[in-house]
Design a protein around this motif. Sequence first.
Motif, PDB file in Angstrom:
ATOM      1  N   GLU A   1      -2.473 -11.084  -5.939  1.00 27.28           N
ATOM      2  CA  GLU A   1      -1.530 -10.906  -4.834  1.00 27.28           C
ATOM      3  C   GLU A   1      -0.838  -9.542  -4.897  1.00 27.28           C
ATOM      4  OE1 GLU A   1       1.539 -13.755  -2.381  1.00 27.28           O
ATOM      5  OE2 GLU A   1       1.308 -14.079  -4.532  1.00 27.28           O
TER       6      GLU A   1
ATOM      7  N   SER B   1      -1.176  -6.787  -1.974  1.00 28.53           N
ATOM      8  CA  SER B   1       0.007  -6.253  -1.288  1.00 28.53           C
ATOM      9  C   SER B   1       0.008  -4.720  -1.307  1.00 28.53           C
ATOM     10  CB  SER B   1       1.289  -6.806  -1.890  1.00 28.53           C
ATOM     11  OG  SER B   1       1.422  -6.400  -3.231  1.00 28.53           O
TER      12      SER B   1
ATOM     13  N   LYS C   1      -0.127  -2.154   1.985  1.00 32.13           N
ATOM     14  CA  LYS C   1       0.801  -1.044   2.189  1.00 32.13           C
ATOM     15  C   LYS C   1       0.085   0.240   2.592  1.00 32.13           C
ATOM     16  CE  LYS C   1       4.340  -2.601  -1.037  1.00 32.13           C
ATOM     17  NZ  LYS C   1       4.946  -2.354  -2.359  1.00 32.13           N
TER      18      LYS C   1
END
Length: 186
Positions: free
Chosen positions: A32, A36, A40
């Motif tokens: 995760e 993430s 971004k």
Amino acid sequence: MNVRVQKLCKRLNKFTLDEISLIAELDKSETEKILSELIKINFLKKKDDLYIYIGEVKNIRQKSQLPLMFQFHSPETIDMILKCFCAEIPSPKSKLILKPSEDCICNFNLFFRKTIYEKQKQELLQYFENEPKRPRIRTFFNQTFYFYYYHDFLYVSDKLLTDKNAQNFSKSEIKQFKIMYTFSYS
């Protein structure tokens, strides 16, 4: 790990956190975090629980701009070819020292020369933009070259750079140019 997850994202195209963590054999929390980070930098997009691959981002892993010949030789061999080039050892002699054929060494040397020429051309354009000067023109084998002298360096161009405000060489620059030119000519 990050590169491995990127490759999986590209291959799967659409996936959930459970699917990719199972395939990548990573913990969900670790996966995760990586996902993430990829969101971004716009590598992935997330809709509900589904991750969607958008496309590669140059910041992540920029593919090398080197020619294909660099992939077929070890870094040590390439380093030795570069050292022979810098020491001005001719290709036939380099061939005796190293394993690659003479044609291969010539291709490397040609690549090195082109790279050096492009770098000095960029420097010349920057200097010319700030302080335009008229070139000294010389012809070699029926091909005309334009020489510019900036900050104790001699720059060569195959195209004439023009500017209305271009200045002539000063007397000291002409003297330095002649000295540098004799070195380059011999």
